[in-house]
Design a protein around this motif. Structure first.
Motif, PDB file in Angstrom:
ATOM      1  N   ALA A   1       3.874 -13.573   5.597  1.00 24.43           N
ATOM      2  CA  ALA A   1       2.694 -13.193   4.826  1.00 24.43           C
ATOM      3  C   ALA A   1       2.836 -11.808   4.209  1.00 24.43           C
ATOM      4  N   VAL A   2       3.385 -10.865   4.960  1.00 22.09           N
ATOM      5  CA  VAL A   2       3.577  -9.510   4.432  1.00 22.09           C
ATOM      6  C   VAL A   2       4.583  -9.524   3.287  1.00 22.09           C
ATOM      7  N   ALA A   3       5.616 -10.347   3.408  1.00 18.62           N
ATOM      8  CA  ALA A   3       6.579 -10.501   2.312  1.00 18.62           C
ATOM      9  C   ALA A   3       5.896 -11.066   1.071  1.00 18.62           C
ATOM     10  N   GLU A   4       4.916 -11.941   1.275  1.00 19.39           N
ATOM     11  CA  GLU A   4       4.169 -12.518   0.155  1.00 19.39           C
ATOM     12  C   GLU A   4       3.349 -11.444  -0.556  1.00 19.39           C
ATOM     13  N   TYR A   5       2.859 -10.478   0.196  1.00 22.36           N
ATOM     14  CA  TYR A   5       2.130  -9.357  -0.405  1.00 22.36           C
ATOM     15  C   TYR A   5       3.028  -8.569  -1.352  1.00 22.36           C
ATOM     16  N   ARG A   6       4.281  -8.376  -0.960  1.00 18.99           N
ATOM     17  CA  ARG A   6       5.196  -7.633  -1.817  1.00 18.99           C
ATOM     18  C   ARG A   6       5.417  -8.377  -3.133  1.00 18.99           C
ATOM     19  N   ALA A   7       5.496  -9.691  -3.058  1.00 19.68           N
ATOM     20  CA  ALA A   7       5.654 -10.486  -4.272  1.00 19.68           C
ATOM     21  C   ALA A   7       4.403 -10.402  -5.137  1.00 19.68           C
ATOM     22  N   LEU A   8       3.230 -10.400  -4.499  1.00 19.20           N
ATOM     23  CA  LEU A   8       1.973 -10.315  -5.243  1.00 19.20           C
ATOM     24  C   LEU A   8       1.835  -8.958  -5.937  1.00 19.20           C
ATOM     25  N   GLN A   9       2.316  -7.919  -5.301  1.00 20.69           N
ATOM     26  CA  GLN A   9       2.262  -6.589  -5.908  1.00 20.69           C
ATOM     27  C   GLN A   9       3.030  -6.532  -7.225  1.00 20.69           C
ATOM     28  N   VAL A  10       4.091  -7.297  -7.321  1.00 22.67           N
ATOM     29  CA  VAL A  10       4.910  -7.301  -8.531  1.00 22.67           C
ATOM     30  C   VAL A  10       4.152  -7.925  -9.698  1.00 22.67           C
ATOM     31  N   VAL A  11       3.433  -9.015  -9.440  1.00 23.66           N
ATOM     32  CA  VAL A  11       2.754  -9.733 -10.533  1.00 23.66           C
ATOM     33  C   VAL A  11       1.331  -9.227 -10.789  1.00 23.66           C
ATOM     34  N   LEU A  12       0.715  -8.571  -9.798  1.00 23.79           N
ATOM     35  CA  LEU A  12      -0.634  -8.018  -9.972  1.00 23.79           C
ATOM     36  C   LEU A  12      -0.654  -6.538  -9.546  1.00 23.79           C
ATOM     37  N   PRO A  13       0.120  -5.701 -10.193  1.00 26.86           N
ATOM     38  CA  PRO A  13       0.223  -4.298  -9.748  1.00 26.86           C
ATOM     39  C   PRO A  13      -1.098  -3.540  -9.790  1.00 26.86           C
ATOM     40  N   THR A  14      -1.964  -3.853 -10.738  1.00 28.09           N
ATOM     41  CA  THR A  14      -3.230  -3.110 -10.834  1.00 28.09           C
ATOM     42  C   THR A  14      -4.128  -3.364  -9.625  1.00 28.09           C
ATOM     43  N   ALA A  15      -3.966  -4.524  -8.978  1.00 30.90           N
ATOM     44  CA  ALA A  15      -4.787  -4.837  -7.806  1.00 30.90           C
ATOM     45  C   ALA A  15      -4.419  -3.968  -6.614  1.00 30.90           C
ATOM     46  N   PHE A  16      -3.268  -3.300  -6.681  1.00 32.85           N
ATOM     47  CA  PHE A  16      -2.806  -2.477  -5.565  1.00 32.85           C
ATOM     48  C   PHE A  16      -2.770  -0.998  -5.920  1.00 32.85           C
ATOM     49  N   ALA A  17      -3.447  -0.649  -6.997  1.00 31.79           N
ATOM     50  CA  ALA A  17      -3.411   0.732  -7.474  1.00 31.79           C
ATOM     51  C   ALA A  17      -3.936   1.718  -6.429  1.00 31.79           C
ATOM     52  N   CYS A  18      -4.902   1.289  -5.605  1.00 31.16           N
ATOM     53  CA  CYS A  18      -5.508   2.189  -4.621  1.00 31.16           C
ATOM     54  C   CYS A  18      -4.981   1.964  -3.203  1.00 31.16           C
ATOM     55  N   ALA A  19      -3.982   1.098  -3.066  1.00 22.79           N
ATOM     56  CA  ALA A  19      -3.430   0.828  -1.736  1.00 22.79           C
ATOM     57  C   ALA A  19      -2.618   2.030  -1.235  1.00 22.79           C
ATOM     58  N   ARG A  20      -2.606   2.214   0.059  1.00 21.12           N
ATOM     59  CA  ARG A  20      -1.826   3.272   0.682  1.00 21.12           C
ATOM     60  C   ARG A  20      -0.813   2.666   1.632  1.00 21.12           C
ATOM     61  N   SER A  21       0.315   3.333   1.800  1.00 15.52           N
ATOM     62  CA  SER A  21       1.395   2.805   2.628  1.00 15.52           C
ATOM     63  C   SER A  21       1.537   3.585   3.928  1.00 15.52           C
ATOM     64  N   GLY A  22       1.933   2.874   4.978  1.00 11.63           N
ATOM     65  CA  GLY A  22       2.325   3.516   6.225  1.00 11.63           C
ATOM     66  C   GLY A  22       1.244   3.586   7.287  1.00 11.63           C
ATOM     67  N   ALA A  23       1.661   3.317   8.531  1.00  9.49           N
ATOM     68  CA  ALA A  23       0.750   3.413   9.675  1.00  9.49           C
ATOM     69  C   ALA A  23       1.442   4.174  10.802  1.00  9.49           C
TER      70      ALA A  23
END
Length: 356
Positions: A70-92
């Motif tokens: 599922a997390v790998a699927e998120y990376r693929a989604l980020q490529v095709v819908l980059p604006t939807a992840f504009a406010c996302a932050r990385s790292g925990a």
């Protein structure tokens, strides 16, 4: 003669239903997304913490492999819908009660193939200088994402509509209608919306629809509390999870805290927990004095006994599809793609010739 294009109705515009609708729409399906709310992601999805991760799973469990996919699927989604992840932050950043426990925890996930680093107290304080009680050792999971699940649902629906899908908000589905053991429509108010395939992704609301058909799905709910605190300045840059606190900060400054929840009949309990945790936050972090509790919301997460989601056509009624489970925010893009592929395959097999 023209080939019939089956109508697919998705019930529930949470993040899973939104992801399904998006994937169906971009594949050219005649899809309608229906929800009793007035916007996508306004139900349980809007009360989710928004942590996309594998590190909270348990290596070796069946769900762990699913989370990784599922997390790998998120990376693929980020490529095709980059604006939807504009406010996302990385790292925990995570730590246990002792350095030994933290090291064991990190090694467990490393052996499972995840990217996890061990950070000293000094390095941790350089990354997050406002931590008052920095542990001797912390685990850093750099590939984790923090995002607003409600906004992602909205973005997925917008992309679905742009691809030809349609929506109907403020409409409650009361019953699924059938003919000869097969889905024929969806009862909404005093009207029936014709449907060749119905996808149930409305979380806890699914049981009401299946009860009317005499179908028991085994779906139950597990409550969780999401607390929002107003804050007018940047405090932390990553998701932080320690023995006492699980917290992240949104781009607008809001501090979000996730907490397990057991109801005791006191309607004021969520707010009381929020005030208690504010004291914990001030003890753990260097917070400005004006941080205040803005909201305390309970989300009834849909779960099954085995902890796994459900995706598939039900045997009791033809062309009735179930797509639900926890953690929905993590699984949504994967469930959306897999569900759409299965439905489109069945749609192709069932297509018939009808006159213009």
């Amino acid at each position: 003669m023209a080939q019939h294009r089956p109508r697919i109705v998705v019930v529930g515009a949470g993040i899973i239903g939104s992801a399904i609708t998006y994937n169906l729409a971009i594949q050219g399906a005649d899809v309608l997304l229906l929800d009793k709310g007035h916007t996508a992601g306004s139900g349980v999805t809007g009360r989710a913490f928004g942590w996309i991760n594998v590190i909270n799973g348990t290596p070796g469990d069946q769900s762990y492999a699913l989370w990784r996919e599922a997390v790998a699927e998120y990376r693929a989604l980020q490529v095709v819908l980059p604006t939807a992840f504009a406010c996302a932050r990385s790292g925990a950043l995570l730590w246990k009660s002792t350095a030994e426990e933290t090291e064991t925890f990190a090694e467990l996930h490393r052996h499972a193939g995840e990217r996890v680093e061990l950070l000293s107290r000094k390095t941790l304080q350089e990354l997050e200088p406002r931590i008052r009680r920095a542990p001797d050792l912390a685990a850093f999971s750099p590939d984790d994402l923090a995002l607003d699940p409600g906004q992602l649902a909205i973005d997925l629906v917008a992309a679905a509509v742009a691809a030809g899908g349609s929506t109907l908000f403020g409409a409650t589905a009361y019953a699924i209608e059938t003919a000869n053991g097969k889905v024929s429509g969806l009862k909404v108010g005093h009207e029936t919306i014709p449907a060749d395939i119905v996808v149930m992704s409305a979380g806890p609301g699914i049981q009401e629809l299946t009860d009317g058909l005499g179908i028991q799905t085994g779906l139950t709910t597990s409550p969780a509390l999401l607390l929002r605190y107003g804050c007018n300045r940047p405090i932390i840059s990553h998701i932080l999870r320690g023995p006492r606190l699980e917290i992240r900060q949104a781009t607008d400054g809001t501090l979000l805290v996730a907490k397990s929840y057991v109801a005791n009949g006191d309607e004021n309990l969520p707010k009381l927990i929020g005030e208690t945790l504010l004291a914990v936050m001030k003890d753990e972090l260097d917070l400005p004095a004006q941080v205040t509790l803005k909201s305390a919301e309970i989300g009834e997460r849909p779960v099954f006994v085995d902890g796994l989601p459900r995706m598939g056509f039900l045997s009791e009624v033809e062309n009735l599809y179930l797509a639900v489970g926890h953690p929905g925010v993590i699984l949504a893009p994967l469930m959306g793609r897999v569900t759409a592929e299965e439905i489109m395959e069945v749609r192709g097999k069932n297509a018939t010739l009808t006159p213009h």
